[in-house]
Motif scaffolding. Sequence first.
Motif, PDB file in Angstrom:
ATOM      1  N   UNK A 206       0.791  -1.223   0.000  1.00  0.00           N
ATOM      2  CA  UNK A 206       0.000   0.000   0.000  1.00  0.00           C
ATOM      3  C   UNK A 206       0.821   1.270   0.000  1.00  0.00           C
ATOM      4  N   UNK A 207       2.082   1.185  -0.442  1.00  0.00           N
ATOM      5  CA  UNK A 207       2.949   2.365  -0.498  1.00  0.00           C
ATOM      6  C   UNK A 207       3.827   2.538   0.724  1.00  0.00           C
ATOM      7  N   UNK A 208       3.639   1.714   1.746  1.00  0.00           N
ATOM      8  CA  UNK A 208       4.432   1.845   2.972  1.00  0.00           C
ATOM      9  C   UNK A 208       5.911   1.560   2.738  1.00  0.00           C
ATOM     10  N   UNK A 209       6.211   0.774   1.711  1.00  0.00           N
ATOM     11  CA  UNK A 209       7.604   0.404   1.445  1.00  0.00           C
ATOM     12  C   UNK A 209       8.240   1.287   0.381  1.00  0.00           C
ATOM     13  N   UNK A 210       7.512   2.322  -0.039  1.00  0.00           N
ATOM     14  CA  UNK A 210       8.016   3.210  -1.086  1.00  0.00           C
ATOM     15  C   UNK A 210       7.835   4.664  -0.660  1.00  0.00           C
ATOM     16  N   UNK A 217      15.759   2.853   7.601  1.00  0.00           N
ATOM     17  CA  UNK A 217      15.606   1.970   6.441  1.00  0.00           C
ATOM     18  C   UNK A 217      16.330   2.549   5.230  1.00  0.00           C
ATOM     19  N   UNK A 218      16.180   3.858   5.043  1.00  0.00           N
ATOM     20  CA  UNK A 218      16.827   4.515   3.909  1.00  0.00           C
ATOM     21  C   UNK A 218      18.352   4.394   4.005  1.00  0.00           C
ATOM     22  N   UNK A 219      18.888   4.509   5.205  1.00  0.00           N
ATOM     23  CA  UNK A 219      20.334   4.379   5.400  1.00  0.00           C
ATOM     24  C   UNK A 219      20.835   3.003   4.966  1.00  0.00           C
ATOM     25  N   UNK A 220      20.028   1.980   5.257  1.00  0.00           N
ATOM     26  CA  UNK A 220      20.411   0.612   4.870  1.00  0.00           C
ATOM     27  C   UNK A 220      20.388   0.456   3.359  1.00  0.00           C
ATOM     28  N   UNK A 221      19.356   0.978   2.705  1.00  0.00           N
ATOM     29  CA  UNK A 221      19.295   0.899   1.241  1.00  0.00           C
ATOM     30  C   UNK A 221      20.469   1.644   0.612  1.00  0.00           C
ATOM     31  N   UNK A 222      20.832   2.771   1.196  1.00  0.00           N
ATOM     32  CA  UNK A 222      21.889   3.603   0.608  1.00  0.00           C
ATOM     33  C   UNK A 222      23.286   3.020   0.802  1.00  0.00           C
ATOM     34  N   UNK A 223      23.411   1.968   1.605  1.00  0.00           N
ATOM     35  CA  UNK A 223      24.696   1.284   1.755  1.00  0.00           C
ATOM     36  C   UNK A 223      25.086   0.539   0.486  1.00  0.00           C
ATOM     37  N   UNK A 224      24.086   0.225  -0.334  1.00  0.00           N
ATOM     38  CA  UNK A 224      24.341  -0.548  -1.549  1.00  0.00           C
ATOM     39  C   UNK A 224      25.158   0.266  -2.555  1.00  0.00           C
ATOM     40  N   UNK A 225      26.033  -0.421  -3.266  1.00  0.00           N
ATOM     41  CA  UNK A 225      26.824   0.244  -4.301  1.00  0.00           C
ATOM     42  C   UNK A 225      25.949   0.631  -5.491  1.00  0.00           C
ATOM     43  N   UNK A 228      19.315   2.514  -5.807  1.00  0.00           N
ATOM     44  CA  UNK A 228      17.931   2.125  -6.082  1.00  0.00           C
ATOM     45  C   UNK A 228      17.017   2.811  -5.088  1.00  0.00           C
ATOM     46  N   UNK A 229      15.810   3.113  -5.531  1.00  0.00           N
ATOM     47  CA  UNK A 229      14.821   3.704  -4.632  1.00  0.00           C
ATOM     48  C   UNK A 229      14.217   2.600  -3.763  1.00  0.00           C
ATOM     49  N   UNK A 230      13.580   2.951  -2.642  1.00  0.00           N
ATOM     50  CA  UNK A 230      12.884   1.944  -1.829  1.00  0.00           C
ATOM     51  C   UNK A 230      11.839   1.168  -2.622  1.00  0.00           C
ATOM     52  N   UNK A 231      11.137   1.851  -3.542  1.00  0.00           N
ATOM     53  CA  UNK A 231      10.139   1.167  -4.373  1.00  0.00           C
ATOM     54  C   UNK A 231      10.801   0.136  -5.272  1.00  0.00           C
ATOM     55  N   UNK A 232      11.933   0.483  -5.841  1.00  0.00           N
ATOM     56  CA  UNK A 232      12.696  -0.431  -6.682  1.00  0.00           C
ATOM     57  C   UNK A 232      13.078  -1.677  -5.885  1.00  0.00           C
TER      58      UNK A 232
END
Length: 417
Positions: A206-210, A217-225, A228-232
């Motif tokens: 329902x959009x909660x993950x995007x 959570x954003x900090x963890x995603x941004x660790x990736x080389x 990608x957006x949270x939706x991706x």
Amino acid sequence: MQYRKIEKNGDEISALGYGAMRLPTKNGRIDKEEAKKQIYYAIDQGVNIIDTAFPYHGGASESFLGEILTDGYREKVKIMTKMPSWSVKKYEDMERYLEIQLEKLQTDCIDYYLVHTLTKKSFQKLKELGVFQFLEDARDNGQIKNIGFSSHGNLEIFKEIVDSYQWDVCLIQYNYMDEKNQAGTEGLEYAHSKGISVFIMEPLKGGLLAGQVPDKALEIWEESKTERSPADWALRWVLNHPEVTCVFSGMNHEDQIKENLKVAGEVSPNSLTEEELRRYDRVKEVYRNLMKIDCTGCGYCMPCPRGVDIPRCFNYYNHQYMFDESQSFIYLGQLGGVLSGQEAYAGLCTECGKCVRACPQKLEIPELLGTVSQELEGRGFKYKIKIGKSIILPLFDGFISFSSRFSRRSDNTRKSS
């Protein structure tokens, strides 16, 4: 666009499907011009299946699709829609609803016809009414091609439904937060093992993950080389499963469509690395610690007889905890009616229970609304509304009046010049 084959019928289905439950709106209704443009764009880019249902957009979704799927676009897509199981009281109702849906969709045949949101109780009732005979007759008559069901039930009920009939397809809620909720991963794999093609709804919960996500959570995603957006990330996780045929996304903005098309064109089954999968586990832990109410905002609980805007009540409440931002003022303005003019706050609930029976997530909505009321309204909330309206609304009305006079004066000035 990548396509995944349904072995039973040979259909090559786009990995991304278009969900028609959350189309763009204007003044509370489908923004037809914008929605048509977006759907045409998605189809032109390779999306070849659209999911709708009898109640979506207050019953307007099917009719809208019937209006726009012309000029060759109907031939480019498969239509999936659903029998409103909760409204079926006798065998003739099934026949009547299908005729109505065919007329609304302006088509002679529905490609994928599902029995909507089956529960243990509704399934037993429909079996007694002869639902399987109806579905087979409709297929023999050429009114439908493929038979399926959607379900938000638990794993036990899901397996029971799967085993009861030779289904072609099923539709389940699935995302990285719902691995063990409802049918979950075990249900996905079980249906696939029975030769049933599995379609996915709520891949972004329902959009909660995007969109706006918790900072941790954003900090963890941004660790990736790889950026990608949270939706991706969320959509990629679902498409990574080889048992998934197609993921329906409720897209209502051009940027969402473009991003989802990109992901659906890139992700092959089992392509996520072990490191990436561990990152999902860390993000899940962040959400579990912050999210208080597991509501997807699907709106099945609406309308409330007392006027409570249930999804928005839960959204404000979750937002307060997920982002550590007080929502009391905006809650008062919007759901208290101080700014919106329409009271829709949690405290209006009289615990009639209608919403509980309709909720796919099986939430104890009246109890949760009581919690929202206690924390976001507090004592004297009605008095706050009264005071707010007495101060804010006259100022707002005065501003509108001034703006109107100023606009008329400007028009007269332009005319005289």
